[in-house]
Design an enzyme around this catalytic site. Structure first.
Site, PDB file in Angstrom:
ATOM      1  N   ASP A  13      39.175 -10.872   2.119  1.00  0.00           N
ATOM      2  CA  ASP A  13      38.146 -10.621   1.334  1.00  0.00           C
ATOM      3  C   ASP A  13      38.072  -8.870   1.268  1.00  0.00           C
ATOM      4  OD1 ASP A  13      35.804 -10.692  -0.396  1.00  0.00           O
ATOM      5  OD2 ASP A  13      34.662 -10.208   1.433  1.00  0.00           O
ATOM      6  N   SER A  14      37.297  -8.238   0.577  1.00  0.00           N
ATOM      7  CA  SER A  14      37.140  -6.830   0.547  1.00  0.00           C
ATOM      8  C   SER A  14      36.161  -6.399   2.016  1.00  0.00           C
ATOM      9  CB  SER A  14      36.355  -6.283  -0.625  1.00  0.00           C
ATOM     10  OG  SER A  14      34.904  -7.189  -0.680  1.00  0.00           O
ATOM     11  N   CYS A  76      37.505 -14.385  -1.921  1.00  0.00           N
ATOM     12  CA  CYS A  76      36.715 -13.268  -2.682  1.00  0.00           C
ATOM     13  C   CYS A  76      36.618 -13.626  -4.183  1.00  0.00           C
ATOM     14  CB  CYS A  76      37.432 -12.100  -2.402  1.00  0.00           C
ATOM     15  SG  CYS A  76      36.947 -10.527  -3.564  1.00  0.00           S
ATOM     16  N   GLU A 157      26.830  -5.768   2.838  1.00  0.00           N
ATOM     17  CA  GLU A 157      27.814  -5.137   3.549  1.00  0.00           C
ATOM     18  C   GLU A 157      27.285  -3.991   4.678  1.00  0.00           C
ATOM     19  OE1 GLU A 157      31.868  -5.174   4.811  1.00  0.00           O
ATOM     20  OE2 GLU A 157      31.112  -6.079   3.068  1.00  0.00           O
ATOM     21  N   CYS A 189      29.874 -14.844  -5.458  1.00  0.00           N
ATOM     22  CA  CYS A 189      30.397 -13.851  -4.430  1.00  0.00           C
ATOM     23  C   CYS A 189      30.203 -14.346  -3.154  1.00  0.00           C
ATOM     24  CB  CYS A 189      29.701 -12.483  -4.832  1.00  0.00           C
ATOM     25  SG  CYS A 189      30.065 -11.192  -3.614  1.00  0.00           S
ATOM     26  N   HIS A 191      30.168 -12.810  -0.455  1.00  0.00           N
ATOM     27  CA  HIS A 191      28.939 -12.276   0.211  1.00  0.00           C
ATOM     28  C   HIS A 191      27.600 -12.768   0.411  1.00  0.00           C
ATOM     29  CE1 HIS A 191      31.616  -8.916   0.451  1.00  0.00           C
ATOM     30  NE2 HIS A 191      30.997  -8.059   1.337  1.00  0.00           N
TER      31      HIS A 191
HETATM   32  N1  DGL Z   1      33.198 -11.043  -1.702  1.00  0.00           N
HETATM   33  C1  DGL Z   1      33.689 -10.374  -2.799  1.00  0.00           C
HETATM   34  C2  DGL Z   1      33.525 -11.453  -3.983  1.00  0.00           C
HETATM   35  O1  DGL Z   1      33.414 -12.637  -3.802  1.00  0.00           O
HETATM   36  C3  DGL Z   1      33.781  -9.036  -3.159  1.00  0.00           C
HETATM   37  C4  DGL Z   1      32.560  -8.267  -3.170  1.00  0.00           C
HETATM   38  C5  DGL Z   1      32.722  -6.986  -3.409  1.00  0.00           C
HETATM   39  O2  DGL Z   1      33.820  -6.420  -2.629  1.00  0.00           O
HETATM   40  O3  DGL Z   1      32.486  -6.228  -4.378  1.00  0.00           O
HETATM   41  O4  DGL Z   1      33.415 -11.084  -5.268  1.00  0.00           O
END
Ligand code: DGL
Length: 270
Positions: A13-14, A76, A157, A189, A191
């Site tokens: 993931d990021s 992600c 984050e 997402c 996150h």
């Molecule tokens: N967790 C990621 C997603 O599901 C990326 C969030 C990001 O880095 O903008 O899209």
């Protein structure tokens, strides 16, 4: 194709978001060893171009393949929408590739016929229209109502959740007209499970909140079983790689995986 069941599962993931998926995987499949890559040098992915995310994803796949991963899980949504098809082609027969979108689309299509479903995610995911396209293919009369919520992933984050700032921002986004009259809300997402309680509180039980971590873990188990790749490792040791050191990443890995987590730095471009 790697056909060694004890080989690790690569997850990326990021940043910390994919840890929600990694955690669900280790809960469901405790004998699997995972190698997690958080591309913290390039987050957020959500406002990057498709081409940039594809380039990062290929570089990360190289790292995971070099470490002998039998499967790569794109934990992600932004990378799943921008790079899944390309990555599958690139990885070819060296490993399986799993994304976080297909298992959720399948789940929603079989449980929410003729319902209105809201979706929140990054700009990249929402603008790709990938959920709408895939849900429509099932022809279940589902109306998808998407909303880009670009400030949420950077907020999480930075460790801002369960406080006044996160509360106000979540309320502002979820009050948007495009999310009116929905039966369920997809957290598109990885996150967002970290703010799931706050989202649930906003709806006070009137809307079902759908988080992909468990459905992705189940889809992964099915894939491993089908290919006779389920591991039998006893007390596997996981690895956590980051492209840039961030305190929030270290704190989050410790919350999910205990205090013994040691982060390894791994730059994608030297
Ligand atoms: N967790 C990621 C997603 O599901 C990326 C969030 C990001 O880095 O903008 O899209």
């Amino acid at each position: 194709m790697i056909n060694n069941p004890s080989a690790p599962i690569g997850i990326f993931d990021s940043g910390i978001g994919g840890l929600t998926v990694a955690h669900a995987i280790t809960q469901l499949l405790p004998n699997e060893r995972i190698i997690y890559f958080g591309d913290t040098a390039h987050l957020p992915y959500g406002d990057k171009s498709e081409a940039a995310i594809q380039a990062y994803s290929i570089k990360i796949a190289d790292v995971l393949l070099k470490r002998g991963c039998k499967v790569i899980v794109i934990a992600c949504n932004s990378a799943s929408s921008a790079a899944y098809e390309l990555l599958k082609e690139y990885v070819n027969k060296q490993a399986h590739v799993v994304n976080v979108i297909d298992p959720m689309v399948e789940f929603v299509s079989s449980h929410f016929q003729d319902k209105n479903i809201g979706l929140i995610g990054t700009k990249r995911t929402v603008q790709s229209g990938i959920y709408s396209k895939k849900i429509q293919e099932y022809q279940k009369g589902i109306l998808l109502k998407p909303l880009a919520t670009p400030l949420l992933a950077p907020m999480i984050e930075e460790g801002y959740f369960n406080n006044k700032i996160s509360h106000d921002l979540i309320e502002e986004y979820l009050s948007n007209d495009s999310l009116k009259e929905i039966n369920a809300l997809i957290l598109a997402c990885t996150h967002y499970p970290l703010i799931k309680t706050e989202i649930k509180d906003f709806y006070n039980g009137s809307v079902e909140i759908l988080d992909s971590s468990e459905v992705v873990a189940l889809a992964l188990k099915k894939l491993l079983k089908k290919n006779q790749l389920l591991a039998n490792n006893v007390l596997p040791t996981h690895s956590f790689l980051v492209s840039d050191f961030t305190e929030s990443f270290e704190v989050s890995t410790q919350i999910f995986f205990g205090s013994m987590v040691r982060l390894q730095m791994h730059t994608l471009w030297s």
